[in-house]
Design an enzyme around this catalytic site. Structure first.
Site, mmCIF file in Angstrom:
data_model
loop_
_atom_site.group_PDB
_atom_site.id
_atom_site.type_symbol
_atom_site.label_atom_id
_atom_site.label_comp_id
_atom_site.label_asym_id
_atom_site.label_seq_id
_atom_site.Cartn_x
_atom_site.Cartn_y
_atom_site.Cartn_z
ATOM 1 N N GLY A 21 38.602 62.576 122.834
ATOM 2 C CA GLY A 21 39.516 63.279 123.725
ATOM 3 C C GLY A 21 38.855 64.325 124.591
ATOM 4 O O GLY A 21 39.183 64.471 125.773
ATOM 5 N N ASN B 276 49.006 70.544 120.514
ATOM 6 C CA ASN B 276 48.347 70.258 119.247
ATOM 7 C C ASN B 276 48.624 71.299 118.178
ATOM 8 O O ASN B 276 48.468 71.023 116.982
ATOM 9 C CB ASN B 276 46.829 70.159 119.463
ATOM 10 C CG ASN B 276 46.265 71.364 120.186
ATOM 11 O OD1 ASN B 276 46.692 71.687 121.294
ATOM 12 N ND2 ASN B 276 45.320 72.037 119.563
ATOM 13 N N GLN C 39 47.407 64.323 121.112
ATOM 14 C CA GLN C 39 48.348 64.440 119.994
ATOM 15 C C GLN C 39 49.549 63.521 120.136
ATOM 16 O O GLN C 39 50.164 63.150 119.148
ATOM 17 C CB GLN C 39 48.835 65.891 119.860
ATOM 18 C CG GLN C 39 47.774 66.870 119.405
ATOM 19 C CD GLN C 39 47.271 66.602 117.998
ATOM 20 O OE1 GLN C 39 47.999 66.075 117.146
ATOM 21 N NE2 GLN C 39 46.024 66.954 117.728
ATOM 22 N N GLY D 273 40.672 58.428 119.166
ATOM 23 C CA GLY D 273 40.955 57.496 118.084
ATOM 24 C C GLY D 273 41.239 58.122 116.737
ATOM 25 O O GLY D 273 42.090 57.647 115.984
ATOM 26 N N HIS D 274 40.544 59.204 116.405
ATOM 27 C CA HIS D 274 40.693 59.732 115.042
ATOM 28 C C HIS D 274 41.998 60.484 114.829
ATOM 29 O O HIS D 274 42.285 60.924 113.713
ATOM 30 C CB HIS D 274 39.493 60.619 114.674
ATOM 31 C CG HIS D 274 39.481 61.967 115.317
ATOM 32 N ND1 HIS D 274 39.747 63.124 114.613
ATOM 33 C CD2 HIS D 274 39.220 62.354 116.579
ATOM 34 C CE1 HIS D 274 39.653 64.160 115.415
ATOM 35 N NE2 HIS D 274 39.331 63.719 116.620
ATOM 36 N N THR E 173 25.189 52.004 126.188
ATOM 37 C CA THR E 173 25.620 50.856 125.398
ATOM 38 C C THR E 173 26.910 51.169 124.660
ATOM 39 O O THR E 173 27.030 52.215 124.008
ATOM 40 C CB THR E 173 24.520 50.467 124.387
ATOM 41 O OG1 THR E 173 23.315 50.173 125.105
ATOM 42 C CG2 THR E 173 24.941 49.250 123.576
ATOM 43 N N CYS F 252 39.424 72.817 116.621
ATOM 44 C CA CYS F 252 38.299 73.148 117.508
ATOM 45 C C CYS F 252 38.067 74.641 117.618
ATOM 46 O O CYS F 252 37.061 75.076 118.177
ATOM 47 C CB CYS F 252 38.540 72.560 118.893
ATOM 48 S SG CYS F 252 38.704 70.760 118.865
#
Length: 396
Positions: free
Chosen positions: A72, A152, A180, A201-202, A238, A326
């Protein structure tokens, strides 16, 4: 690790077993570089494109509008910096809100040092953006509005559809940090006039280090990483094939039972809110009671320090937080709580509990009892609380 109660799902979630299982072959069997032309690379590239299609379908977007990122914060940085650079010829004015995640606020500070002007719109006491203030702030040189979909810390859901309509009316790009909200709320980018959207994703049982940025076709935006043609030349490097596969599978799972999951989470949330509000005096629910994420509970308790509360909960095997993961370790009170009008001393006593559909009602009861006991103990150690009680008794 012994038995514990995990109530910090806004910070991160457990990776879904189905996502892990989907990822495993791309570590050992289909490990080719997606940019290679031989079949082993083609298998990896096919998996990346299938995940892209999975993500796009959840938003009503086209697959070529989805760009995979490392999470994010990267998506937010890319959206703001690259869009600001691309539209600098039109103007250098950006609008955001005072309660954004620091991935947006700090990026705006970065842009200010490079000649851009940023206007931060205020929120009401429940954390809802002031739409009249937003429209009044739009100028001919405004190039971007960035407002989060849901907060959040306090869980308040913003009027995204209305913000998108205002942005479209004035010909301004609209980016939303949906880290969120994604996989918790239905989002249709066309209906909501969203030009860019960030997700991680998490936050919905996918692997850490994965995310995406939705960029509407036709939006001018600069490349973020340089060096290769991956992600249609806009993000070199990659691809994290296994992570992207896990991200796609987690999204598929989340949206396949989102309504059922949200209903259960809301039941747990409302139970916590009701019991804490009724059984612990001198506390305040932060965030809007109705326009709220299904898994979010945030209270401020007078006469205590949130850090002491968290440490005591941890000793009882309960994982919680006082706000954004964070900003853990910061001695400053939450900028979100200050923005909704809380004084420093009350903002310091905050507790965020974010549930998952895997939590149980028995865990909610254990949590409430633990919070009650800890708050009472900490208050009994506080001279401020002692003075308050003595003064209240004298004024009867």
């Amino acid at each position: 690790m012994g038995e514990f109660i995990y109530l910090d799902n806004a910070a991160t979630t457990k990776t879904a077993p189905e996502a892990v299982e989907a990822m495993l072959p791309y570590f050992t069997d289909f490990y080719g570089n997606p940019s290679s032309i031989y079949s082993l690379g083609a298998s990896a590239q096919k998996a990346v494109e299938e995940a892209r299609e999975q993500i796009a379908s959840t938003l009503g977007a086209k697959s070529n509008e989805i760009y995979f990122t490392g999470g994010g914060s990267e998506s937010d940085n890319w959206a703001l910096v690259a869009a600001a650079e691309a539209y600098a010829g039109k103007g250098k004015h950006i609008i955001t809100s005072v309660i954004e995640h620091h991935a947006v606020l700090h990026t705006c500070q970065y842009l200010e040092k490079r000649g851009y002007e940023v206007t931060c719109i205020g929120v009401d006491e429940n954390g809802i953006l002031k739409l009249d203030e937003l429209e009044a702030a739009i100028r001919p040189d405004t190039i971007l509005i960035s407002v989060m979909f849901a907060n959040n810390e306090i869980g308040t859901i913003q009027p995204v559809r209305e913000i998108g309509a205002l942005a479209k009316k004035h010909g301004v790009l609209f980016h939303t940090d949906a880290v969120q909200a994604y996989a918790h709320l239905p989002i249709r980018v066309d209906e909501m006039n969203i030009d860019m959207l960030s997700a991680s994703g998490h936050k919905f049982h996918g692997p850490k280090g994965t995310g995406f940025l939705y960029i509407r076709t036709g939006v001018k935006i600069r490349s973020f990483l340089h060096g290769g043609q991956q992600e249609r030349g806009r993000r070199a490097g990659t691809e994290n094939v296994s992570g992207i596969v896990g991200l796609g599978e987690a999204a598929r799972l989340a949206f396949s039972h989102m309504e059922e999951r949200s209903r259960k989470e809301a039941g747990l949330r409302d139970y916590l809110i009701e019991r804490i509000g009724k059984e612990i005096p001198y506390c305040r629910l932060n965030g809007d009671a109705g326009r709220r994420l299904s898994n979010n509970v945030n209270f401020s308790f007078r006469f205590i320090e949130g850090e002491s509360l968290l440490i005591s909960l941890d000793r009882k095997g309960i994982c919680a937080s006082s706000g954004s993961a964070c900003t853990s370790g910061s001695l400053d009170p939450s900028h979100v709580l200050l923005a909704i009008g809380l004084p420093h001393e009350i903002a310091h006593g905050s507790l965020r509990l974010t549930v998952s559909w895997e939590n149980t009602m028995e865990e909610m009861d254990r949590t409430v009892e633990a919070v009650k006991e800890i708050v009472e103990r900490l208050r009994n150690m506080s001279p401020l609380y002692e003075d308050f009680i003595r003064s209240a008794g004298q004024n009867r």
